[in-house]
Write a protein that holds these residues in place. Structure first.
Motif, PDB file in Angstrom:
ATOM      1  N   VAL A  60       0.840  -1.206   0.000  1.00 28.33           N
ATOM      2  CA  VAL A  60       0.000   0.000   0.000  1.00 28.33           C
ATOM      3  C   VAL A  60       0.873   1.254   0.000  1.00 28.33           C
ATOM      4  CG1 VAL A  60      -1.650   1.318   1.392  1.00 28.33           C
ATOM      5  CG2 VAL A  60      -2.007  -1.124   1.014  1.00 28.33           C
ATOM      6  N   LEU A  63       2.174   1.777  -3.443  1.00 29.01           N
ATOM      7  CA  LEU A  63       1.112   2.224  -4.346  1.00 29.01           C
ATOM      8  C   LEU A  63       0.750   3.685  -4.112  1.00 29.01           C
ATOM      9  CD1 LEU A  63      -1.246  -0.875  -4.554  1.00 29.01           C
ATOM     10  CD2 LEU A  63       0.317   0.005  -6.283  1.00 29.01           C
ATOM     11  N   PHE A  64       0.830   4.162  -2.868  1.00 28.53           N
ATOM     12  CA  PHE A  64       0.580   5.579  -2.620  1.00 28.53           C
ATOM     13  C   PHE A  64       1.709   6.433  -3.211  1.00 28.53           C
ATOM     14  CE2 PHE A  64      -2.878   4.534   0.140  1.00 28.53           C
ATOM     15  CZ  PHE A  64      -3.656   5.685   0.165  1.00 28.53           C
ATOM     16  N   ASN A  66       3.656   5.417  -5.920  1.00 31.54           N
ATOM     17  CA  ASN A  66       3.552   5.267  -7.369  1.00 31.54           C
ATOM     18  C   ASN A  66       2.453   4.249  -7.653  1.00 31.54           C
ATOM     19  OD1 ASN A  66       3.839   4.916 -10.107  1.00 31.54           O
ATOM     20  ND2 ASN A  66       5.885   4.008 -10.011  1.00 31.54           N
ATOM     21  N   GLY A  67       1.312   4.713  -8.132  1.00 29.09           N
ATOM     22  CA  GLY A  67       0.156   3.860  -8.376  1.00 29.09           C
ATOM     23  C   GLY A  67       0.369   2.797  -9.434  1.00 29.09           C
ATOM     24  N   ARG A  68       1.410   2.923 -10.253  1.00 31.79           N
ATOM     25  CA  ARG A  68       1.683   1.941 -11.308  1.00 31.79           C
ATOM     26  C   ARG A  68       2.805   0.990 -10.940  1.00 31.79           C
ATOM     27  NH1 ARG A  68       0.729   4.748 -17.075  1.00 31.79           N
ATOM     28  NH2 ARG A  68      -1.133   5.911 -16.503  1.00 31.79           N
ATOM     29  N   SER A  69       3.210   1.007  -9.685  1.00 34.84           N
ATOM     30  CA  SER A  69       4.317   0.161  -9.245  1.00 34.84           C
ATOM     31  C   SER A  69       3.899  -1.313  -9.272  1.00 34.84           C
ATOM     32  CB  SER A  69       4.742   0.556  -7.831  1.00 34.84           C
ATOM     33  OG  SER A  69       5.625  -0.393  -7.300  1.00 34.84           O
ATOM     34  N   GLY A  72       4.493  -2.829  -5.925  1.00 37.68           N
ATOM     35  CA  GLY A  72       3.436  -2.423  -4.989  1.00 37.68           C
ATOM     36  C   GLY A  72       2.184  -3.262  -5.145  1.00 37.68           C
ATOM     37  N   TRP A  73       1.761  -3.481  -6.387  1.00 36.89           N
ATOM     38  CA  TRP A  73       0.577  -4.312  -6.633  1.00 36.89           C
ATOM     39  C   TRP A  73       0.827  -5.759  -6.211  1.00 36.89           C
ATOM     40  CZ3 TRP A  73      -4.087  -2.718  -7.027  1.00 36.89           C
ATOM     41  CH2 TRP A  73      -4.371  -1.469  -7.546  1.00 36.89           C
ATOM     42  N   THR A  76       0.741  -5.934  -2.396  1.00 39.06           N
ATOM     43  CA  THR A  76      -0.622  -5.734  -1.892  1.00 39.06           C
ATOM     44  C   THR A  76      -1.464  -6.994  -2.093  1.00 39.06           C
ATOM     45  OG1 THR A  76      -0.495  -3.371  -2.358  1.00 39.06           O
ATOM     46  CG2 THR A  76      -2.690  -4.303  -2.066  1.00 39.06           C
TER      47      THR A  76
END
Length: 125
Positions: A60, A63-64, A66-69, A72-73, A76
Motif C-alpha cells: 500500500v 502504491l501511494f 507510485n500507483g503503477r508500481s 506495490g501491486w 498488496t
C-alpha cells in the motif's frame, strides 16, 4: 418448442421440487448445528497476525508513492492472500451436541432430497 421436465427429460418436475425442498431443509438443519470459531494466529508460539500485515502495508505504501508500481501491486495482492489464507487456516469447526434422532433426521432429509433430485433427472417415460 416442446416443454420438457427436469434435466431435459420428460416428467420429474414434481420430484425435483420436493427433493430440492428436502435437501435445502436438511442442509439448513445440518449447518445450523455447526459452530465456527477462530483461534489465535501463532508462529513459533507468538502472535503473528501483525507480521502477516507487513507485505500488505509495504505494498500500500508503494502504491501511494507510485500507483503503477508492479512491486506495490504484487505486495498488496500477496498480503491480502496471506491474510485470507491465515483466516481460513485458523478456523475451527465444531458440530454442536444434538440427539441421534435429530442427526438422523437431518441426514435423511439432506440425502433423501439429493436422491429425489437425481431420480427426477432420469427419464420418467
Amino acid at each position: 418448442m416442446a416443454i420438457s421436465g427436469a434435466g431435459g427429460t420428460p416428467g420429474g418436475v414434481g420430484q425435483f421440487l420436493i427433493g430440492f425442498v428436502l435437501a435445502v431443509v436438511g442442509g439448513w438443519l445440518l449447518m445450523n448445528q455447526v459452530t465456527v470459531t477462530s483461534g489465535m494466529w501463532s508462529l513459533w508460539g507468538y502472535n503473528s497476525f501483525g507480521l502477516s500485515l507487513l507485505p500488505f502495508a509495504a505494498g500500500v505504501a508503494l502504491l501511494f508513492f507510485n500507483g503503477r508500481s508492479m512491486l506495490g501491486w504484487l505486495l498488496t495482492i500477496a498480503g491480502l492472500a496471506i491474510v485470507l489464507a491465515g483466516v481460513i487456516a485458523n478456523l475451527q469447526i465444531y458440530f454442536r451436541p444434538t440427539s441421534l434422532f435429530n442427526t438422523l433426521l437431518m441426514l435423511v432429509l439432506l440425502f433423501g432430497g439429493i436422491g429425489l433430485i437425481a431420480r427426477s433427472l432420469r427419464s420418467q417415460a
